[in-house]
Design a protein around this motif. Structure first.
Motif, PDB file in Angstrom:
ATOM      1  N   LEU A 160       0.830  -1.201   0.000  1.00 57.67           N
ATOM      2  CA  LEU A 160       0.000   0.000   0.000  1.00 57.67           C
ATOM      3  C   LEU A 160       0.868   1.255   0.000  1.00 57.67           C
ATOM      4  N   VAL A 161       1.934   1.236   0.802  1.00 59.88           N
ATOM      5  CA  VAL A 161       2.853   2.378   0.829  1.00 59.88           C
ATOM      6  C   VAL A 161       3.524   2.557  -0.528  1.00 59.88           C
ATOM      7  N   ASN A 162       3.911   1.446  -1.135  1.00 60.40           N
ATOM      8  CA  ASN A 162       4.589   1.504  -2.430  1.00 60.40           C
ATOM      9  C   ASN A 162       3.667   2.004  -3.537  1.00 60.40           C
ATOM     10  N   SER A 163       2.359   1.818  -3.341  1.00 61.66           N
ATOM     11  CA  SER A 163       1.396   2.287  -4.339  1.00 61.66           C
ATOM     12  C   SER A 163       1.041   3.755  -4.159  1.00 61.66           C
ATOM     13  N   GLY A 164       1.623   4.401  -3.125  1.00 62.75           N
ATOM     14  CA  GLY A 164       1.413   5.830  -2.933  1.00 62.75           C
ATOM     15  C   GLY A 164       0.606   6.203  -1.712  1.00 62.75           C
ATOM     16  N   GLU A 165       0.162   5.228  -0.922  1.00 65.68           N
ATOM     17  CA  GLU A 165      -0.606   5.522   0.288  1.00 65.68           C
ATOM     18  C   GLU A 165       0.265   6.224   1.327  1.00 65.68           C
ATOM     19  N   ARG A 166      -0.198   7.374   1.816  1.00 64.55           N
ATOM     20  CA  ARG A 166       0.571   8.133   2.807  1.00 64.55           C
ATOM     21  C   ARG A 166      -0.109   8.146   4.181  1.00 64.55           C
ATOM     22  N   ASP A 167      -1.278   7.567   4.249  1.00 65.14           N
ATOM     23  CA  ASP A 167      -1.986   7.438   5.528  1.00 65.14           C
ATOM     24  C   ASP A 167      -1.514   6.143   6.195  1.00 65.14           C
ATOM     25  N   ILE A 168      -0.509   6.237   7.043  1.00 59.63           N
ATOM     26  CA  ILE A 168       0.104   5.049   7.639  1.00 59.63           C
ATOM     27  C   ILE A 168      -0.878   4.284   8.531  1.00 59.63           C
ATOM     28  N   PRO A 169      -1.619   4.952   9.442  1.00 53.85           N
ATOM     29  CA  PRO A 169      -2.599   4.194  10.237  1.00 53.85           C
ATOM     30  C   PRO A 169      -3.634   3.491   9.359  1.00 53.85           C
ATOM     31  N   GLY A 170      -4.086   4.172   8.301  1.00 52.52           N
ATOM     32  CA  GLY A 170      -5.051   3.548   7.400  1.00 52.52           C
ATOM     33  C   GLY A 170      -4.463   2.361   6.661  1.00 52.52           C
ATOM     34  N   ALA A 171      -3.208   2.493   6.220  1.00 50.68           N
ATOM     35  CA  ALA A 171      -2.548   1.388   5.514  1.00 50.68           C
ATOM     36  C   ALA A 171      -2.369   0.184   6.433  1.00 50.68           C
ATOM     37  N   LEU A 172      -2.000   0.442   7.696  1.00 49.91           N
ATOM     38  CA  LEU A 172      -1.839  -0.645   8.655  1.00 49.91           C
ATOM     39  C   LEU A 172      -3.173  -1.339   8.918  1.00 49.91           C
ATOM     40  N   GLY A 173      -4.241  -0.539   9.070  1.00 52.48           N
ATOM     41  CA  GLY A 173      -5.561  -1.110   9.306  1.00 52.48           C
ATOM     42  C   GLY A 173      -6.031  -1.964   8.142  1.00 52.48           C
ATOM     43  N   ASN A 174      -5.827  -1.462   6.924  1.00 56.79           N
ATOM     44  CA  ASN A 174      -6.224  -2.228   5.743  1.00 56.79           C
ATOM     45  C   ASN A 174      -5.403  -3.511   5.603  1.00 56.79           C
ATOM     46  N   ALA A 175      -4.099  -3.408   5.866  1.00 60.21           N
ATOM     47  CA  ALA A 175      -3.231  -4.594   5.767  1.00 60.21           C
ATOM     48  C   ALA A 175      -3.631  -5.634   6.800  1.00 60.21           C
ATOM     49  N   TYR A 176      -3.974  -5.187   8.005  1.00 60.85           N
ATOM     50  CA  TYR A 176      -4.405  -6.108   9.057  1.00 60.85           C
ATOM     51  C   TYR A 176      -5.712  -6.800   8.660  1.00 60.85           C
ATOM     52  N   GLY A 177      -6.633  -6.035   8.082  1.00 63.82           N
ATOM     53  CA  GLY A 177      -7.902  -6.611   7.649  1.00 63.82           C
ATOM     54  C   GLY A 177      -7.753  -7.636   6.553  1.00 63.82           C
ATOM     55  N   ARG A 178      -6.748  -7.486   5.705  1.00 62.20           N
ATOM     56  CA  ARG A 178      -6.534  -8.411   4.591  1.00 62.20           C
ATOM     57  C   ARG A 178      -5.728  -9.640   4.988  1.00 62.20           C
ATOM     58  N   SER A 179      -5.101  -9.613   6.165  1.00 59.99           N
ATOM     59  CA  SER A 179      -4.177 -10.700   6.504  1.00 59.99           C
ATOM     60  C   SER A 179      -4.489 -11.353   7.852  1.00 59.99           C
ATOM     61  N   LEU A 180      -4.142 -10.713   8.948  1.00 61.80           N
ATOM     62  CA  LEU A 180      -4.186 -11.353  10.258  1.00 61.80           C
ATOM     63  C   LEU A 180      -5.550 -11.335  10.937  1.00 61.80           C
ATOM     64  N   ARG A 181      -6.396 -10.384  10.599  1.00 61.65           N
ATOM     65  CA  ARG A 181      -7.637 -10.171  11.353  1.00 61.65           C
ATOM     66  C   ARG A 181      -8.519 -11.414  11.418  1.00 61.65           C
ATOM     67  N   GLN A 182      -8.616 -12.145  10.329  1.00 63.29           N
ATOM     68  CA  GLN A 182      -9.507 -13.309  10.286  1.00 63.29           C
ATOM     69  C   GLN A 182      -9.081 -14.423  11.232  1.00 63.29           C
ATOM     70  N   TYR A 183      -7.817 -14.390  11.683  1.00 60.20           N
ATOM     71  CA  TYR A 183      -7.317 -15.429  12.582  1.00 60.20           C
ATOM     72  C   TYR A 183      -7.283 -14.972  14.041  1.00 60.20           C
ATOM     73  N   MET A 213      13.132   4.534  -2.586  1.00 62.32           N
ATOM     74  CA  MET A 213      12.292   3.658  -1.771  1.00 62.32           C
ATOM     75  C   MET A 213      11.431   2.762  -2.659  1.00 62.32           C
ATOM     76  N   HIS A 214      10.796   3.351  -3.685  1.00 63.55           N
ATOM     77  CA  HIS A 214       9.949   2.557  -4.572  1.00 63.55           C
ATOM     78  C   HIS A 214      10.772   1.542  -5.361  1.00 63.55           C
ATOM     79  N   ARG A 215      11.997   1.917  -5.723  1.00 67.92           N
ATOM     80  CA  ARG A 215      12.866   0.985  -6.435  1.00 67.92           C
ATOM     81  C   ARG A 215      13.200  -0.220  -5.554  1.00 67.92           C
ATOM     82  N   ASP A 216      13.578   0.062  -4.309  1.00 64.75           N
ATOM     83  CA  ASP A 216      13.953  -1.017  -3.400  1.00 64.75           C
ATOM     84  C   ASP A 216      12.772  -1.927  -3.083  1.00 64.75           C
ATOM     85  N   LEU A 217      11.609  -1.317  -2.788  1.00 67.74           N
ATOM     86  CA  LEU A 217      10.425  -2.114  -2.489  1.00 67.74           C
ATOM     87  C   LEU A 217       9.951  -2.880  -3.723  1.00 67.74           C
ATOM     88  N   GLY A 218      10.227  -2.325  -4.897  1.00 69.57           N
ATOM     89  CA  GLY A 218       9.859  -3.002  -6.132  1.00 69.57           C
ATOM     90  C   GLY A 218      10.624  -4.299  -6.349  1.00 69.57           C
TER      91      GLY A 218
END
Length: 406
Positions: A308-331, A373-378
């Motif tokens: 999400l950060v690599n795609s241009g997201e600058r809202d860090i709390p929002g990115a963390l919340g979305n990442a948690y919802g897509r991965s760990l939350r269901q467990y 940063m985008h190069r390295d994350l890429g």
């Protein structure tokens, strides 16, 4: 010194009592005092670890070797923790350095100064906590503690450490001053600093892992890459990533223990899983297969966030919340979900996040930071995603996924 301390194990078991023994510069622990004859369950060298007191829990002390080992401990009460802190600090200060003379001459100034500065931070934190405790005299008297004795002991150790720190610093700076170029000397060639900042993510090694012919993931290289993530999580915020980090290190250790039991038989992660499937222990609690299951889930959380950060997201709390919802939350059950929800409130801003990614302060403000940063994350993210996909296919093939909620 020896006695009972509570050690953090994992989300399921939480804090568990263990018998700890500090001897010969090593802190070892056992299931219980009665079972000590069976051998220790784990140990950590005091000479190379950092000792940290918790900011709000007056019974807790953390021992860390960044990127390698993490012991999260709780004493029975504040007074008992004080005894352990003094014992640990004294052991750290009195340990004899057995390195060769050449190694000592090469590293003694920088390593010793870094160690002393770490000890000073420890005692500063401890003094602040003890002063705050004294303000509440009724509570202190009920606990049967002697605050004056505790503070005096800490102050004495703090002053001694500060004097040692100043001696090391004076020696270091006087040596630097003596080696400066005298006036009139010809200019000395210097190495120009790199134009591209040094990013933290460039030191993570998933992109360096070379798979074998059957897409086998080398066990040691994979664990090394996972270990390298832990200091980055600290930089990004111990509050936000604390639960993930605890789970991370515990699962890495379990897989490493399996590898250490027979390195020649487990060159890849697949060989570990297949061995446990064949011996009917893959679904057993605390197996290496279960540890790898949770480790890859944690990695998916990190991958989603960084994507999400690599795609241009600058809202860090929002990115963390979305990442948690897509991965760990269901467990996770409602308790653990609540812990994450509270932790997200301490998420850093984008500027603080960017500052955590660089090795030198201020590099995030330089031209070319975002491009680098985008190069390295890429490079980093596709490599991680490929290895996670291989593991997902393996777990699906042998029906090893679990919907169990913790």
């Amino acid at each position: 010194m020896e006695g009972i301390l509570f050690k953090w194990t994992n989300y399921i078991s939480g804090w568990q009592p263990r018998w700890f023994v500090l001897e010969g510069g090593t802190l070892s622990y056992y299931d219980s005092q009665e079972d000590s004859w069976k051998g220790c369950k784990g140990s950590i060298k005091i000479s190379v670890c950092e000792i940290q007191v918790h900011s709000s829990d007056f019974t807790r002390v953390d021992l860390t070797i960044p990127g390698e080992q993490y012991f999260y401990l709780r004493a029975i009460n504040a007074a008992e923790r004080q005894k352990w802190l003094v014992a640990l600090g004294s052991a750290k200060a009195c340990l004899t350095d057995n390195r060769t003379k050449r190694e000592k001459e090469h590293q003694e100034n920088t390593d010793a100064l870094k160690t002393k500065m770490s000890e000073l931070r420890l005692y500063c934190d401890l003094l602040l906590q003890q002063v705050n405790q004294i303000k509440d005299s009724e509570e202190t008297e009920e606990a049967g503690e002697n605050p004056g004795t505790m503070v005096k002991s800490t102050c004495t150790t703090f002053i001694k450490t500060l004097e040692e720190c100043m001696l090391i610093a004076n020696h270091t700076f006087s040596s630097d001053q003596a080696t400066k170029t005298p006036p009139g000397s010809p200019p000395v060639a210097t190495i120009k600093p790199q134009k591209v900042p040094a990013y933290t993510w460039r030191y993570q090694r998933f992109s360096d892992i070379r798979l074998d012919g059957d897409s086998g993931i080398p066990t040691q290289a994979f664990l090394d890459s996972c270990y390298a993530i832990v200091p980055v999580l600290d930089k990004l915020g111990s509050t936000v990533f604390g639960p993930v980090k605890m789970d991370f290190t515990g699962n890495i250790k379990k897989i490493h223990q399996k590898l250490s039991s027979d390195p020649g038989s487990f060159p890849t992660l697949q060989t570990i899983v297949l061995h446990e499937v064949q011996t009917d222990v893959a679904r057993v609690r605390n197996s290496a297969t279960e540890a790898l299951l949770w480790l890859k889930r944690g990695l998916k959380f990190l991958k989603e966030f960084l994507s999400l950060v690599n795609s241009g997201e600058r809202d860090i709390p929002g990115a963390l919340g979305n990442a948690y919802g897509r991965s760990l939350r269901q467990y996770h059950g409602w308790v653990v979900r609540g812990v994450f929800a509270l932790a997200l409130r301490a998420a850093p801003s984008y500027s603080s996040f960017a500052a955590a990614l660089v090795s030198r302060e201020g590099d995030e403000l330089k031209e070319g930071f975002n491009t680098g940063m985008h190069r390295d994350l890429g490079v980093y993210l596709p490599a991680m995603e490929k290895q996670l996909a291989i593991l997902d296919a393996l777990y699906e093939e042998y029906n090893l996924e679990s919907d169990e909620v913790v």
